[in-house]
Design a protein around this motif. Structure first.
Motif, short mmCIF file in Angstrom:
data_model
loop_
_atom_site.label_atom_id
_atom_site.label_comp_id
_atom_site.label_asym_id
_atom_site.label_seq_id
_atom_site.Cartn_x
_atom_site.Cartn_y
_atom_site.Cartn_z
N PRO A 132 0.83 -1.21 0.00
CA PRO A 132 0.00 0.00 0.00
C PRO A 132 0.86 1.26 0.00
N CYS A 133 0.27 2.39 -0.44
CA CYS A 133 0.92 3.68 -0.23
C CYS A 133 0.48 4.20 1.14
N ALA A 134 0.95 5.37 1.53
CA ALA A 134 0.62 5.89 2.86
C ALA A 134 -0.89 6.20 2.98
N GLU A 135 -1.56 6.42 1.86
CA GLU A 135 -2.99 6.79 1.88
C GLU A 135 -3.93 5.58 1.75
N CYS A 136 -3.41 4.44 1.35
CA CYS A 136 -4.28 3.28 1.11
C CYS A 136 -5.02 2.89 2.39
N SER A 137 -6.31 2.53 2.24
CA SER A 137 -7.05 2.09 3.43
C SER A 137 -7.23 0.57 3.36
N PRO A 149 -10.81 2.39 -5.42
CA PRO A 149 -9.35 2.33 -5.33
C PRO A 149 -8.77 3.66 -4.81
N CYS A 150 -7.62 3.58 -4.17
CA CYS A 150 -6.90 4.75 -3.67
C CYS A 150 -6.39 5.59 -4.85
N SER A 151 -5.99 6.83 -4.56
CA SER A 151 -5.45 7.68 -5.64
C SER A 151 -4.18 7.08 -6.25
N CYS A 152 -3.50 6.18 -5.51
CA CYS A 152 -2.31 5.51 -6.06
C CYS A 152 -2.68 4.41 -7.04
N GLY A 153 -3.98 4.10 -7.14
CA GLY A 153 -4.42 3.09 -8.10
C GLY A 153 -4.63 1.71 -7.51
#
Ligand code: ZN
Ligand code: ZN
Length: 343
Positions: A27-32, A50-54
């Motif tokens: 995950p990125c730091a924003e992924c939930s 999906p998160c902004s990281c895709g």
């Protein structure tokens, strides 16, 4: 590289795939993250985007597919989440935690979805690569006999080509396969079959290695990548022999070869799904010689030069210690000799 099944860009070289690891499913730091009980129905018919990281956590992707399948009438509200099907992640490898899935990283095997639902899933769930109808048989050749034409699964939507990654001491091997035609083998932690090949190949490597029932080529190509100068791969089932040849090309960066010559394409090979006598499908030019045959392993000795005798691996479906397995190994020792092992 162009995908040999769908003609699109769903296939990358080993180098490109390996460059994605190990970060691809992190995950990125924003992924939930929402962990769901797979044995229970989805608590409410909702799912996160999906998160902004895709990427999106795998359980959330399953929640999305569950909602679509309930709306289409393929699942009931009382069905557990696991009724959606089984995930095959691309690229697959033994993971120690559940993945955050980027776009086009999931092949779904499902007993529940119709073709119409599968097409809707492909349109609406960006993580999907393909949807395959799961049935109660093993696709491809599931026994040591070759008397019947093997059954295959139906591709409901998308493409069924995906890869598994196998770690070797000199780098990861990338093995593509067409998942409707090849039996499903989830990568096991510790990769015992690969370790068995590493041990038998040794260092410096043996001179000659044969993978008599090669599947998509994992063990034979592992031996080639470990530096064995002469390797033969063989499988009676066209899809296995074709993907063995394709994976030879995909992993060529590990080999001391100038060129891979592939003699038959997938569509030609479909016309002879099971072969008894050997047909050469591919060979290399250069310092290392790798040959791929389609044919019955019982006839393979007729095309081998057995001086020096090879180390041979038999990755049979039927592994238990039965008289028929003994007969296979005894026959091989009689015709070919050398060391034989079942991984
Ligand atoms: Zn494809
Ligand atoms: Zn993210």
């Amino acid at each position: 590289m162009k995908c040999p099944v769908c003609g699109m860009d769903c296939v990358k070289s080993a180098k490109e795939i390996v460059a994605l690891l190990p970060a691809i499913f992190l995950p990125c730091a924003e992924c939930s993250i929402r962990i769901l009980d797979k044995r229970a129905p989805l608590p409410t018919l909702e799912y996160g985007q999906p998160c902004s990281c895709g990427k999106r956590f795998i359980d959330e992707v399953f929640a999305h597919m569950y909602v679509v399948m309930v709306e289409e009438g393929d699942l009931q509200l009382t069905d557990p989440l696991i009724a959606v099907g089984s995930p095959l992640v691309h690229p697959g490898y033994a993971m120690d935690r559940p993945p955050f899935l980027p776009q086009k990283s999931l092949t779904l095997l499902t007993p529940a979805a119709t073709k119409k639902t599968a097409e809707r899933l492909m349109d609406e769930v960006p993580e999907l690569r393909g949807v395959i109808k799961k049935e109660n048989f093993i696709p491809g050749i599931a026994s040591a006999t070759i008397d019947s034409v093997p059954r295959v699964y139906e591709l409901l939507a998308g493409c069924d080509v995906r890869a598994d990654i196998f770690p070797l001491r000199n780098g990861p091997l990338v093995m593509y396969k067409q998942q409707t035609r090849i039996h499903i083998e989830f990568p096991r932690s510790g990769y015992p079959k690969i370790r068995a090949v590493e041990q038998r190949v040794g260092n410096p490597p043996v001179k000659f290695f044969v993978d008599a029932c090669s599947g998509v080529g994992t063990l034979g190509l592992a031996a080639a990548c470990l530096g064995v100068p002469h390797v033969v791969l063989n499988d009676a089932w066209y899809a296995s022999a074709f993907w063995s040849a394709f994976n030879l090309e995909v992993n060529r960066e590990y080999l001391r070869i100038d060129r891979v010559r592939i003699f038959e394409q997938e569509e030609d090979m479909q016309k002879h799904p099971v072969m008894n006598e050997q047909v050469k499908i591919a060979e290399t030019e250069g310092e290392q010689s790798v040959e791929v045959y389609q044919g019955n392993f019982r006839q393979l000795h007729t095309v081998l030069s057995v001086n020096p005798p090879p180390v041979t691996v038999f990755d049979l479906f039927e592994k238990s210690d039965t008289p028929s397995v003994h007969r296979i190994l005894d026959d091989w020792k009689k015709h070919v000799g050398g060391e034989v092992f079942i991984p």
